[in-house]
Scaffold this motif. Structure first.
Motif, PDB file in Angstrom:
ATOM      1  N   PRO A  42      39.526  38.711  39.601  1.00  0.00           N
ATOM      2  CA  PRO A  42      38.426  38.087  39.363  1.00  0.00           C
ATOM      3  C   PRO A  42      38.451  36.749  40.303  1.00  0.00           C
ATOM      4  CG  PRO A  42      39.224  38.630  37.041  1.00  0.00           C
ATOM      5  CD  PRO A  42      40.419  39.156  38.376  1.00  0.00           C
ATOM      6  N   ARG A  43      39.725  36.205  40.680  1.00  0.00           N
ATOM      7  CA  ARG A  43      39.998  35.276  41.514  1.00  0.00           C
ATOM      8  C   ARG A  43      39.658  35.504  43.171  1.00  0.00           C
ATOM      9  NH1 ARG A  43      45.379  32.054  40.494  1.00  0.00           N
ATOM     10  NH2 ARG A  43      44.526  31.164  42.278  1.00  0.00           N
ATOM     11  N   PHE A  44      39.473  36.753  43.189  1.00  0.00           N
ATOM     12  CA  PHE A  44      39.062  37.194  44.782  1.00  0.00           C
ATOM     13  C   PHE A  44      37.748  36.521  45.253  1.00  0.00           C
ATOM     14  CE2 PHE A  44      36.525  40.380  47.296  1.00  0.00           C
ATOM     15  CZ  PHE A  44      37.586  40.685  48.257  1.00  0.00           C
ATOM     16  N   ASP A  45      38.063  36.181  46.638  1.00  0.00           N
ATOM     17  CA  ASP A  45      37.016  35.323  47.284  1.00  0.00           C
ATOM     18  C   ASP A  45      36.422  36.108  48.303  1.00  0.00           C
ATOM     19  OD1 ASP A  45      35.462  33.593  48.843  1.00  0.00           O
ATOM     20  OD2 ASP A  45      36.647  31.996  47.956  1.00  0.00           O
ATOM     21  N   ARG A  46      35.361  36.819  48.014  1.00  0.00           N
ATOM     22  CA  ARG A  46      34.469  37.771  48.748  1.00  0.00           C
ATOM     23  C   ARG A  46      34.052  37.048  50.126  1.00  0.00           C
ATOM     24  NH1 ARG A  46      30.875  41.162  47.324  1.00  0.00           N
ATOM     25  NH2 ARG A  46      31.697  41.067  45.111  1.00  0.00           N
ATOM     26  N   ASP A  47      33.744  35.666  50.209  1.00  0.00           N
ATOM     27  CA  ASP A  47      33.249  34.778  51.178  1.00  0.00           C
ATOM     28  C   ASP A  47      34.658  34.831  52.374  1.00  0.00           C
ATOM     29  OD1 ASP A  47      31.014  34.469  50.416  1.00  0.00           O
ATOM     30  OD2 ASP A  47      31.336  32.488  49.767  1.00  0.00           O
ATOM     31  N   ILE A  48      35.901  34.634  51.918  1.00  0.00           N
ATOM     32  CA  ILE A  48      36.984  34.694  52.829  1.00  0.00           C
ATOM     33  C   ILE A  48      37.260  36.157  53.359  1.00  0.00           C
ATOM     34  CG2 ILE A  48      39.346  34.408  52.657  1.00  0.00           C
ATOM     35  CD1 ILE A  48      39.023  32.045  50.807  1.00  0.00           C
ATOM     36  N   PHE A  49      37.010  36.931  52.590  1.00  0.00           N
ATOM     37  CA  PHE A  49      37.235  38.388  52.545  1.00  0.00           C
ATOM     38  C   PHE A  49      36.454  38.808  53.904  1.00  0.00           C
ATOM     39  CE2 PHE A  49      36.407  43.082  52.133  1.00  0.00           C
ATOM     40  CZ  PHE A  49      37.631  43.391  52.278  1.00  0.00           C
ATOM     41  N   ASP A 107      47.603  41.723  50.436  1.00  0.00           N
ATOM     42  CA  ASP A 107      46.960  43.134  50.373  1.00  0.00           C
ATOM     43  C   ASP A 107      45.392  43.040  50.849  1.00  0.00           C
ATOM     44  OD1 ASP A 107      49.328  44.314  49.313  1.00  0.00           O
ATOM     45  OD2 ASP A 107      48.611  44.034  47.446  1.00  0.00           O
ATOM     46  N   TYR A 108      44.862  42.031  50.471  1.00  0.00           N
ATOM     47  CA  TYR A 108      43.510  41.719  50.645  1.00  0.00           C
ATOM     48  C   TYR A 108      43.363  41.581  52.397  1.00  0.00           C
ATOM     49  CZ  TYR A 108      42.834  41.504  45.726  1.00  0.00           C
ATOM     50  OH  TYR A 108      42.757  41.609  44.276  1.00  0.00           O
ATOM     51  N   GLN A 109      44.360  40.679  52.582  1.00  0.00           N
ATOM     52  CA  GLN A 109      44.244  40.290  54.133  1.00  0.00           C
ATOM     53  C   GLN A 109      44.645  41.570  54.984  1.00  0.00           C
ATOM     54  OE1 GLN A 109      47.321  37.275  54.062  1.00  0.00           O
ATOM     55  NE2 GLN A 109      45.680  35.429  53.598  1.00  0.00           N
ATOM     56  N   LEU A 110      45.597  42.371  54.622  1.00  0.00           N
ATOM     57  CA  LEU A 110      45.735  43.700  55.401  1.00  0.00           C
ATOM     58  C   LEU A 110      44.433  44.456  55.319  1.00  0.00           C
ATOM     59  CD1 LEU A 110      47.911  45.473  56.568  1.00  0.00           C
ATOM     60  CD2 LEU A 110      48.203  46.602  54.192  1.00  0.00           C
ATOM     61  N   ILE A 111      43.731  44.563  54.184  1.00  0.00           N
ATOM     62  CA  ILE A 111      42.625  45.598  54.342  1.00  0.00           C
ATOM     63  C   ILE A 111      41.653  44.822  55.082  1.00  0.00           C
ATOM     64  CG2 ILE A 111      40.664  45.908  52.895  1.00  0.00           C
ATOM     65  CD1 ILE A 111      42.648  46.280  50.414  1.00  0.00           C
ATOM     66  N   ALA A 112      41.322  43.699  55.159  1.00  0.00           N
ATOM     67  CA  ALA A 112      40.474  43.021  55.948  1.00  0.00           C
ATOM     68  C   ALA A 112      40.612  43.178  57.397  1.00  0.00           C
ATOM     69  CB  ALA A 112      40.036  41.531  55.597  1.00  0.00           C
ATOM     70  N   SER A 113      41.934  42.707  57.668  1.00  0.00           N
ATOM     71  CA  SER A 113      42.453  43.023  59.270  1.00  0.00           C
ATOM     72  C   SER A 113      42.256  44.260  59.738  1.00  0.00           C
ATOM     73  CB  SER A 113      43.787  42.373  59.433  1.00  0.00           C
ATOM     74  OG  SER A 113      44.595  43.288  58.888  1.00  0.00           O
ATOM     75  N   ALA A 114      42.361  45.247  58.908  1.00  0.00           N
ATOM     76  CA  ALA A 114      42.159  46.618  59.258  1.00  0.00           C
ATOM     77  C   ALA A 114      40.589  47.096  59.459  1.00  0.00           C
ATOM     78  CB  ALA A 114      42.889  47.581  58.322  1.00  0.00           C
TER      79      ALA A 114
END
Length: 71
Positions: A40-47, A5-12
């Motif tokens: 809490p394990r979300f990595d904002r740098d990767i995002f 889901d996070y990858q989908l959001i970032a790519s959009a």
């Protein structure tokens, strides 16, 4: 939400590279704040890298972005 889901959001989000960089960066940081609350394990740098907005500086919250004086 999952990594997928996070990858989908970032790519959009990366598709909007025609917008002003500082605006995109602040929106991405604010969004990352909310996503981190969800996981809490979300990595904002990767995002931010996936959003094509990595500036090499680690910021933990949108509030850490320096204010811009538009006057």
């Amino acid at each position: 939400m999952t990594r997928k889901d996070y990858q989908l959001i970032a790519s959009a989000f990366a598709l909007f590279n025609y917008l002003d960089h500082s605006t995109r960066y602040f929106i991405a940081l604010a969004l990352a704040d909310r996503l981190e609350e969800d996981n809490p394990r979300f990595d904002r740098d990767i995002f931010l890298k996936a959003c094509d907005l990595w500036d090499g500086k680690r910021r933990t919250r949108a509030s850490q972005v320096p204010a811009v004086n538009n006057s």
